[in-house]
Design an enzyme around this catalytic site. Structure first.
Site, PDB file in Angstrom:
ATOM      1  N   ASP A  87       5.088  -0.289  11.792  1.00 37.59           N
ATOM      2  CA  ASP A  87       3.525   0.285  11.670  1.00 37.59           C
ATOM      3  C   ASP A  87       3.632  -1.636  11.723  1.00 37.59           C
ATOM      4  O   ASP A  87       2.747  -2.347  11.415  1.00 37.59           O
ATOM      5  CB  ASP A  87       4.092   0.216   9.990  1.00 37.59           C
ATOM      6  N   ARG A 132      -8.496   0.094   4.930  1.00 36.08           N
ATOM      7  CA  ARG A 132      -7.095   1.100   4.942  1.00 36.08           C
ATOM      8  C   ARG A 132      -6.799   0.240   4.148  1.00 36.08           C
ATOM      9  O   ARG A 132      -5.757   0.906   3.379  1.00 36.08           O
ATOM     10  CB  ARG A 132      -7.189   2.475   5.308  1.00 36.08           C
ATOM     11  N   LYS A 152       0.815  -1.093   0.376  1.00 35.75           N
ATOM     12  CA  LYS A 152       0.054  -0.378  -0.219  1.00 35.75           C
ATOM     13  C   LYS A 152       0.843   1.104   0.387  1.00 35.75           C
ATOM     14  O   LYS A 152       0.932   2.054  -0.745  1.00 35.75           O
ATOM     15  CB  LYS A 152      -0.935   0.398   1.693  1.00 35.75           C
ATOM     16  N   ASN A 153       1.724   1.447   0.948  1.00 35.46           N
ATOM     17  CA  ASN A 153       3.299   2.320   0.801  1.00 35.46           C
ATOM     18  C   ASN A 153       3.472   2.516  -0.751  1.00 35.46           C
ATOM     19  O   ASN A 153       3.616   3.600  -0.453  1.00 35.46           O
ATOM     20  CB  ASN A 153       3.401   2.230   1.846  1.00 35.46           C
ATOM     21  N   ARG A 193       2.000  14.351  13.428  1.00 34.67           N
ATOM     22  CA  ARG A 193       1.941  14.239  12.154  1.00 34.67           C
ATOM     23  C   ARG A 193       2.340  15.715  11.195  1.00 34.67           C
ATOM     24  O   ARG A 193       1.404  15.324   9.969  1.00 34.67           O
ATOM     25  CB  ARG A 193       0.874  13.547  11.365  1.00 34.67           C
ATOM     26  N   CYS A 215      -3.857   8.472   9.385  1.00 36.46           N
ATOM     27  CA  CYS A 215      -4.363   8.337  10.870  1.00 36.46           C
ATOM     28  C   CYS A 215      -4.213   8.744  11.744  1.00 36.46           C
ATOM     29  O   CYS A 215      -3.152  10.080  11.868  1.00 36.46           O
ATOM     30  CB  CYS A 215      -3.406   7.249  11.626  1.00 36.46           C
TER      31      CYS A 215
HETATM   32  C1  UD1 Z   1       5.010   6.636   6.731  1.00 37.72           C
HETATM   33  C2  UD1 Z   1       4.014   5.561   6.374  1.00 37.72           C
HETATM   34  C3  UD1 Z   1       3.838   5.113   7.255  1.00 37.72           C
HETATM   35  C4  UD1 Z   1       4.343   4.699   8.309  1.00 37.72           C
HETATM   36  C5  UD1 Z   1       5.368   5.484   8.551  1.00 37.72           C
HETATM   37  C6  UD1 Z   1       7.484   5.729   9.014  1.00 37.72           C
HETATM   38  C7  UD1 Z   1       3.068   5.899   4.090  1.00 37.72           C
HETATM   39  C8  UD1 Z   1       1.751   6.370   3.444  1.00 37.72           C
HETATM   40  N1  UD1 Z   1       3.294   5.698   5.287  1.00 37.72           N
HETATM   41  O1  UD1 Z   1       4.444   7.359   6.760  1.00 37.72           O
HETATM   42  O2  UD1 Z   1       2.378   3.692   7.254  1.00 37.72           O
HETATM   43  O3  UD1 Z   1       4.380   4.378   9.471  1.00 37.72           O
HETATM   44  O4  UD1 Z   1       6.247   6.382   7.349  1.00 37.72           O
HETATM   45  O5  UD1 Z   1       7.373   4.121   8.687  1.00 37.72           O
HETATM   46  O6  UD1 Z   1       3.620   5.294   3.130  1.00 37.72           O
HETATM   47  N2  UD1 Z   1       7.542  14.017  10.081  1.00 37.72           N
HETATM   48  C9  UD1 Z   1       8.051  16.245  10.262  1.00 37.72           C
HETATM   49  N3  UD1 Z   1       7.290  16.503   9.616  1.00 37.72           N
HETATM   50  C10 UD1 Z   1       7.477  16.032   8.215  1.00 37.72           C
HETATM   51  C11 UD1 Z   1       7.062  14.565   7.855  1.00 37.72           C
HETATM   52  C12 UD1 Z   1       7.645  13.610   9.207  1.00 37.72           C
HETATM   53  O7  UD1 Z   1       7.949  15.964  11.985  1.00 37.72           O
HETATM   54  O8  UD1 Z   1       7.387  16.994   7.234  1.00 37.72           O
HETATM   55  C13 UD1 Z   1       7.419  12.913  11.557  1.00 37.72           C
HETATM   56  C14 UD1 Z   1       6.091  12.809  11.812  1.00 37.72           C
HETATM   57  O9  UD1 Z   1       5.326  12.948  11.973  1.00 37.72           O
HETATM   58  C15 UD1 Z   1       6.767  11.126  12.220  1.00 37.72           C
HETATM   59  C16 UD1 Z   1       7.791  11.040  12.222  1.00 37.72           C
HETATM   60  O10 UD1 Z   1       8.480  12.098  11.205  1.00 37.72           O
HETATM   61  O11 UD1 Z   1       6.722  11.764  13.421  1.00 37.72           O
HETATM   62  C17 UD1 Z   1       7.870  10.070  10.485  1.00 37.72           C
HETATM   63  O12 UD1 Z   1       7.334  10.049   9.725  1.00 37.72           O
HETATM   64  P1  UD1 Z   1       7.186  10.051   8.385  1.00 37.72           P
HETATM   65  O13 UD1 Z   1       8.074   8.762   8.212  1.00 37.72           O
HETATM   66  O14 UD1 Z   1       7.561  11.192   7.635  1.00 37.72           O
HETATM   67  O15 UD1 Z   1       6.512   8.645   7.664  1.00 37.72           O
HETATM   68  P2  UD1 Z   1       4.797   8.867   6.858  1.00 37.72           P
HETATM   69  O16 UD1 Z   1       5.427   8.901   5.675  1.00 37.72           O
HETATM   70  O17 UD1 Z   1       3.943  10.309   7.314  1.00 37.72           O
END
Ligand code: UD1
Length: 421
Positions: free
Chosen positions: A308, A400, A22-23, A122, A117
């Site tokens: 995850d 989802r 999915k991701n 985030r 979620c």
């Molecule tokens: C993706 C995955 C999710 C997984 C996560 C971590 C998808 C659709 N989702 O989520 O299933 O749990 O990676 O492996 O691919 N953060 C910030 N600022 C930003 C971006 C992120 O502070 O601009 C923080 C987030 O709040 C979190 C951390 O960085 O605490 C990691 O998040 P990130 O790796 O970006 O996760 P996602 O890409 O949202």
């Protein structure tokens, strides 16, 4: 609203086939915005999230067609106005990744800030900073990112202060058509990043170093169509492996990539489960030693233990022999499944980012409520081992990310069904 009913106590046996990730699929779909030729994604999961992303892309002018052979054809021949409204973005964070490609293709875009979620704040600050470093001017107006790059995007050196999967992917999607070289430092190394790089390269991009901490992208003038097979879903595969660890049994997990789950195999072997990779696409999981041992676990960015799979691992630890400390380092609010597991009789104390799970001899079925995507499947795993009936509500979270979960588990011997109303 649909619910899942589970009568616990059955062991699992047979084989289960894993879908495309999915991701990865969601970000690959966004790549369709970068070319006026068709992008064909095979091994595509059929999930609420991928359908939601398709709706957004349709709104942006990309035609999508789901084929019977688990492929999706995406064709962004002529794009519509680059406007992604709140209603089409709010349910899912990955939708925000259309912003970079839209700026690359149109020079401007207006995209709602995302939802997703409820597992912590985030924010998307890293996404925005990366796009700004490439020359985008971005204002936040009434919940929208309003961006323009009158002179187009240009290459930049982007050093992420911490690892973000989404920001790494977003920067890649924006940089492939930028003018000049972009270097991403402290980039995420997840297999989904490598999958995106492979697809973009096959579309004519020049991305090197994906899978390592530094990714270099040389901008090109245009991209073309391509047929790409989505990488197997390591989270789905890991979830079935942990279900076997919890319920006991002997299961072959097929069409997966065992090499992407090294950190999980390490923890599973430590608790006494047999993990036998059969070949590059199949792993056999055997658990017939009674109770698992309790071990500690800490989530980390890839190649560490995936956040995850944290909730599913906690479900296994609920009935382990001893106490386990589970530390969540990626998201600040990702223990919402703990109170629900406690309703089933688990002994869990949460202190900030740490949970102490003291294994109990048995769980007892009860009504529980899914709170997010991965949390909901941990309740299903707990239901497989609980005595009596467990009823999981709010399973739209589950839909989802897990296609055909109850059919797959029931084919493995679980007593599980979905009921409506
Ligand atoms: C993706 C995955 C999710 C997984 C996560 C971590 C998808 C659709 N989702 O989520 O299933 O749990 O990676 O492996 O691919 N953060 C910030 N600022 C930003 C971006 C992120 O502070 O601009 C923080 C987030 O709040 C979190 C951390 O960085 O605490 C990691 O998040 P990130 O790796 O970006 O996760 P996602 O890409 O949202």
């Amino acid at each position: 609203m649909d619910r899942i009913l589970i009568k616990g106590g059955n062991t699992l046996s047979g084989s289960v086939r894993i879908n495309g990730a999915k991701n990865s699929a969601l970000k690959l779909m966004a790549a369709a915005l970068l070319t006026d030729e068709p992008l064909i994604l095979t091994n595509m999961p059929d999930l609420a999230d991928s359908r939601f992303m398709a709706h957004l892309l349709n709104h942006l002018g990309v035609e999508t067609e789901r084929r019977d052979d688990r492929a999706m054809v995406l064709h962004g021949k002529t794009l519509a106005t680059p406007f992604a409204p709140y209603d089409l973005v709010r349910k899912m964070r990955a939708t925000f990744n259309v912003l970079g490609p839209l700026i690359a293709r149109h020079g401007h875009a207006r995209v709602s800030l995302p939802g997703g979620c409820a597992i912590g704040a985030r924010p998307v600050d890293l996404h925005l900073k990366a796009l700004q470093a490439m020359g985008a001017q971005i204002e936040l107006e009434e919940g929208y990112a309003v961006a323009k790059a009158p002179k187009g995007l240009h290459g930049a050196l982007i050093n992420f202060p911490f690892i973000s999967v989404g920001a790494t992917e977003h920067a890649m999607l924006a940089a492939v058509l930028a003018d000049g070289d972009t270097v991403l430092e402290n980039a995420a190394r997840e297999p989904e990043i490598t999958d995106l790089a492979d697809c973009l390269n096959a579309m004519g991009a020049s991305v090197s170093g994906a899978g390592g901490a530094t990714i270099t992208i040389r901008g090109v003038g245009s991209l073309h169509g391509h047929t790409h097979r989505v990488v197997p879903d390591r989270i789905e595969a890991g979830t079935y492996a942990l279900a076997v660890a919890a319920a006991g049994g002997d299961v072959r997990i097929e069409n997966c990539a065992p090499e992407h789950l090294g950190a999980l195999w390490d923890r599973m072997r430590a608790i006494g489960v047999t993990v036998e990779p059969q070949d590059a696409q199949c792993v056999r999981i055997v658990q017939n030693n009674g109770r698992c041992a309790a071990v500690d676990m800490e989530t980390q960015a890839y190649p560490g233990f995936p956040t995850d799979l944290q909730a599913q691992f906690m479900a296994v630890m609920c009935c382990a022999d001893g106490a386990s400390i589970i530390r969540e380092t990626i998201f600040e609010n990702r223990f919402m499944h703990a109170p629900e597991l406690v309703r089933l009789g688990a002994d869990i104390m949460v202190h900030g980012r740490e949970a102490v799970v003291r294994g109990v001899p048995v769980l007892h079925g009860a009504p529980v409520m899914a709170t997010d995507l991965r949390a909901s499947v941990s309740l299903v795993i707990a239901g497989l081992i609980a005595q009596g009936n467990t009823e999981v509500s709010r399973i739209y979270h589950l839909d989802r990310g897990f296609e055909g979960l109850e059919q797959k588990l029931s084919a493995l011997g679980a007593d599980i069904k979905r009921v409506s109303g």
